[in-house]
Design a protein around this motif. Sequence first.
Motif, PDB file in Angstrom:
ATOM      1  N   SER A 279      10.679   6.366   0.312  1.00 36.54           N
ATOM      2  CA  SER A 279       9.271   6.678   0.562  1.00 36.54           C
ATOM      3  C   SER A 279       8.689   5.741   1.617  1.00 36.54           C
ATOM      4  O   SER A 279       9.079   4.575   1.728  1.00 36.54           O
ATOM      5  CB  SER A 279       8.459   6.579  -0.728  1.00 36.54           C
ATOM      6  OG  SER A 279       8.538   5.284  -1.274  1.00 36.54           O
ATOM      7  N   TYR A 280       7.761   6.259   2.380  1.00 34.89           N
ATOM      8  CA  TYR A 280       7.176   5.496   3.483  1.00 34.89           C
ATOM      9  C   TYR A 280       6.235   4.432   2.931  1.00 34.89           C
ATOM     10  O   TYR A 280       5.409   4.712   2.059  1.00 34.89           O
ATOM     11  CB  TYR A 280       6.416   6.425   4.423  1.00 34.89           C
ATOM     12  CG  TYR A 280       6.209   5.847   5.799  1.00 34.89           C
ATOM     13  CD1 TYR A 280       7.196   5.953   6.765  1.00 34.89           C
ATOM     14  CD2 TYR A 280       5.037   5.173   6.123  1.00 34.89           C
ATOM     15  CE1 TYR A 280       7.025   5.414   8.036  1.00 34.89           C
ATOM     16  CE2 TYR A 280       4.849   4.633   7.388  1.00 34.89           C
ATOM     17  CZ  TYR A 280       5.847   4.754   8.338  1.00 34.89           C
ATOM     18  OH  TYR A 280       5.682   4.212   9.592  1.00 34.89           O
ATOM     19  N   ALA A 281       6.339   3.216   3.435  1.00 36.06           N
ATOM     20  CA  ALA A 281       5.532   2.118   2.899  1.00 36.06           C
ATOM     21  C   ALA A 281       4.861   1.284   3.981  1.00 36.06           C
ATOM     22  O   ALA A 281       4.174   0.310   3.662  1.00 36.06           O
ATOM     23  CB  ALA A 281       6.401   1.217   2.024  1.00 36.06           C
ATOM     24  N   SER A 282       5.018   1.663   5.246  1.00 34.14           N
ATOM     25  CA  SER A 282       4.455   0.857   6.341  1.00 34.14           C
ATOM     26  C   SER A 282       3.123   1.442   6.804  1.00 34.14           C
ATOM     27  O   SER A 282       2.964   1.871   7.955  1.00 34.14           O
ATOM     28  CB  SER A 282       5.454   0.797   7.506  1.00 34.14           C
ATOM     29  OG  SER A 282       6.678   0.238   7.093  1.00 34.14           O
ATOM     30  N   TRP A 283       2.166   1.434   5.907  1.00 32.55           N
ATOM     31  CA  TRP A 283       0.882   2.078   6.193  1.00 32.55           C
ATOM     32  C   TRP A 283      -0.089   1.127   6.881  1.00 32.55           C
ATOM     33  O   TRP A 283      -0.397   0.060   6.365  1.00 32.55           O
ATOM     34  CB  TRP A 283       0.245   2.589   4.903  1.00 32.55           C
ATOM     35  CG  TRP A 283       1.038   3.663   4.241  1.00 32.55           C
ATOM     36  CD1 TRP A 283       1.793   3.552   3.107  1.00 32.55           C
ATOM     37  CD2 TRP A 283       1.167   5.015   4.679  1.00 32.55           C
ATOM     38  NE1 TRP A 283       2.387   4.754   2.810  1.00 32.55           N
ATOM     39  CE2 TRP A 283       2.020   5.677   3.755  1.00 32.55           C
ATOM     40  CE3 TRP A 283       0.645   5.736   5.754  1.00 32.55           C
ATOM     41  CZ2 TRP A 283       2.358   7.017   3.886  1.00 32.55           C
ATOM     42  CZ3 TRP A 283       0.986   7.073   5.883  1.00 32.55           C
ATOM     43  CH2 TRP A 283       1.830   7.697   4.955  1.00 32.55           C
ATOM     44  N   THR A 284      -0.578   1.550   8.032  1.00 29.06           N
ATOM     45  CA  THR A 284      -1.726   0.882   8.638  1.00 29.06           C
ATOM     46  C   THR A 284      -2.952   1.709   8.252  1.00 29.06           C
ATOM     47  O   THR A 284      -2.824   2.885   7.885  1.00 29.06           O
ATOM     48  CB  THR A 284      -1.618   0.839  10.173  1.00 29.06           C
ATOM     49  OG1 THR A 284      -1.773   2.180  10.688  1.00 29.06           O
ATOM     50  CG2 THR A 284      -0.276   0.263  10.617  1.00 29.06           C
ATOM     51  N   PRO A 285      -4.155   1.148   8.329  1.00 29.30           N
ATOM     52  CA  PRO A 285      -5.342   1.952   8.017  1.00 29.30           C
ATOM     53  C   PRO A 285      -5.436   3.223   8.859  1.00 29.30           C
ATOM     54  O   PRO A 285      -5.769   4.294   8.343  1.00 29.30           O
ATOM     55  CB  PRO A 285      -6.488   0.987   8.321  1.00 29.30           C
ATOM     56  CG  PRO A 285      -5.918  -0.357   8.002  1.00 29.30           C
ATOM     57  CD  PRO A 285      -4.494  -0.285   8.498  1.00 29.30           C
TER      58      PRO A 285
ATOM     59  N   ASN B 173       6.938  14.643  -3.714  1.00 31.55           N
ATOM     60  CA  ASN B 173       6.111  13.463  -3.955  1.00 31.55           C
ATOM     61  C   ASN B 173       6.928  12.197  -3.681  1.00 31.55           C
ATOM     62  O   ASN B 173       8.072  12.121  -4.121  1.00 31.55           O
ATOM     63  CB  ASN B 173       5.654  13.494  -5.420  1.00 31.55           C
ATOM     64  CG  ASN B 173       4.544  12.527  -5.729  1.00 31.55           C
ATOM     65  OD1 ASN B 173       4.272  11.603  -4.985  1.00 31.55           O
ATOM     66  ND2 ASN B 173       3.900  12.741  -6.867  1.00 31.55           N
ATOM     67  N   PRO B 174       6.435  11.206  -2.947  1.00 37.59           N
ATOM     68  CA  PRO B 174       5.072  10.995  -2.443  1.00 37.59           C
ATOM     69  C   PRO B 174       4.813  11.523  -1.030  1.00 37.59           C
ATOM     70  O   PRO B 174       3.983  10.976  -0.312  1.00 37.59           O
ATOM     71  CB  PRO B 174       4.932   9.476  -2.497  1.00 37.59           C
ATOM     72  CG  PRO B 174       6.306   8.985  -2.180  1.00 37.59           C
ATOM     73  CD  PRO B 174       7.245   9.976  -2.806  1.00 37.59           C
TER      74      PRO B 174
ATOM     75  N   GLN C  99       0.833  -1.200   0.000  1.00 40.31           N
ATOM     76  CA  GLN C  99       0.000   0.000   0.000  1.00 40.31           C
ATOM     77  C   GLN C  99       0.868   1.250   0.000  1.00 40.31           C
ATOM     78  O   GLN C  99       1.715   1.435   0.871  1.00 40.31           O
ATOM     79  CB  GLN C  99      -0.916   0.025   1.226  1.00 40.31           C
ATOM     80  CG  GLN C  99      -1.796   1.261   1.329  1.00 40.31           C
ATOM     81  CD  GLN C  99      -2.769   1.369   0.172  1.00 40.31           C
ATOM     82  OE1 GLN C  99      -3.526   0.434  -0.087  1.00 40.31           O
ATOM     83  NE2 GLN C  99      -2.746   2.485  -0.543  1.00 40.31           N
ATOM     84  N   GLY C 100       0.650   2.109  -0.981  1.00 39.30           N
ATOM     85  CA  GLY C 100       1.339   3.386  -1.017  1.00 39.30           C
ATOM     86  C   GLY C 100       0.460   4.478  -0.439  1.00 39.30           C
ATOM     87  O   GLY C 100      -0.711   4.253  -0.103  1.00 39.30           O
ATOM     88  N   PHE C 101       1.008   5.665  -0.347  1.00 42.62           N
ATOM     89  CA  PHE C 101       0.231   6.792   0.160  1.00 42.62           C
ATOM     90  C   PHE C 101      -0.822   7.204  -0.864  1.00 42.62           C
ATOM     91  O   PHE C 101      -0.579   7.173  -2.073  1.00 42.62           O
ATOM     92  CB  PHE C 101       1.146   7.976   0.468  1.00 42.62           C
ATOM     93  CG  PHE C 101       0.399   9.197   0.925  1.00 42.62           C
ATOM     94  CD1 PHE C 101      -0.331   9.171   2.098  1.00 42.62           C
ATOM     95  CD2 PHE C 101       0.407  10.358   0.168  1.00 42.62           C
ATOM     96  CE1 PHE C 101      -1.044  10.284   2.522  1.00 42.62           C
ATOM     97  CE2 PHE C 101      -0.295  11.482   0.582  1.00 42.62           C
ATOM     98  CZ  PHE C 101      -1.022  11.447   1.759  1.00 42.62           C
TER      99      PHE C 101
END
Length: 367
Positions: A310-316, A287-288, A161-163
């Motif tokens: 780029s940040y990639a550790s996305w939780t909901p 960007n991003p 999941q990306g931003f």
Amino acid sequence: MYRRNLAILLLFIIGAGIVGWVFTRVRAEPVNEITIKWSTSGHADRTSPAFRAWDENDPPVIPPVCAKCHSTLGYLDFIGEDGTEPGRVDNAPPIGTTVQCVACHNPSSMAMTTVTFPSGVEIGDLNGQGNCLQCHQGRASTVQVNNAIEGQDPDAVLEDQGFISVHYRPAAATRWGGEVSGAYEYPNREYVEFFEHTRDYQQCSQCHDAHSLQIDPQECAPCHSNVVGVADLRGIRDDDTDWSGRGETTQGVAVEIDTLWSRLYDAVRLYAAEVVGTPIVYSAGANPYFFIDTNGDGVADPEETVGSNSYASWTPRLLRAAYNLHYMQMDPGGFAHNPRYMIQILHDSLADLAEQVDVDMTGLIRP
């Protein structure tokens, strides 16, 4: 006889004054003046990345997904003025155009009656604002964020999941607020809808000059006595509620929004570090936008704001808060477009993060 003639003369003077006033209000602006205004606007800035980002493309064309708002030819394609089906860009246009006169001044634009926002909501009663709404609605909404997080553990990292970015200047989405859900709106919360301004300042072009895009602060001054120049617009405030709990209500509502934004950024960083375990840093101009804070100092250093970091550790939970954090930066005029909507969004983002990390909600008031 003297009194009669004097009365007639006075009536003539008053009538002439009224006619003159009406004429100055409705007379068409000379084309050369319009051209000068437009030529100094962002819509005409040929050096802007908004029109130059695809210069190195081979072939030198603008992708259809971008062309709607970054090319006159793309916009004419989108509204069907070129004979194609409206509502989509069928052909990638060549680079080289800005937002030129014909983009807005054509039969299809004039006949536009509805605009569909990224949330799928259709807005009517455009009053000539259709062109503005088409390109200042953003490219994402609550719907797109929910599609990415639906059914997932709110604090588990999403796979691949990306931003999700709203894109630039979503002023129309802010103005219509909860009707179109441009920012991320949390479940079971109510949000203010269209921001009603005064009767004579309801349309985009009643505040922004349609060609220069600038705001004349003297138009605001009669109601907002603090306004002398453009910088004073941020000092406008219509009540004395202490939304951000600062204990200060003499500054503009823009300061309330700024304060809440800073608190949200701190909360996002805290959550990323303590719950996710990967520090995060934000840069509105790269960007991003969200990157790994490799040194943990909260500052987006040049070596950090690169694609490979780029940040990639996305939780909901983190994704929806970060979406709103970024949304606020993309609409710097949100304090005027719909201030209570902006405050509601910031408040709810903070409250959601507070379920997992230490966020002080003391004194915060939700509109």
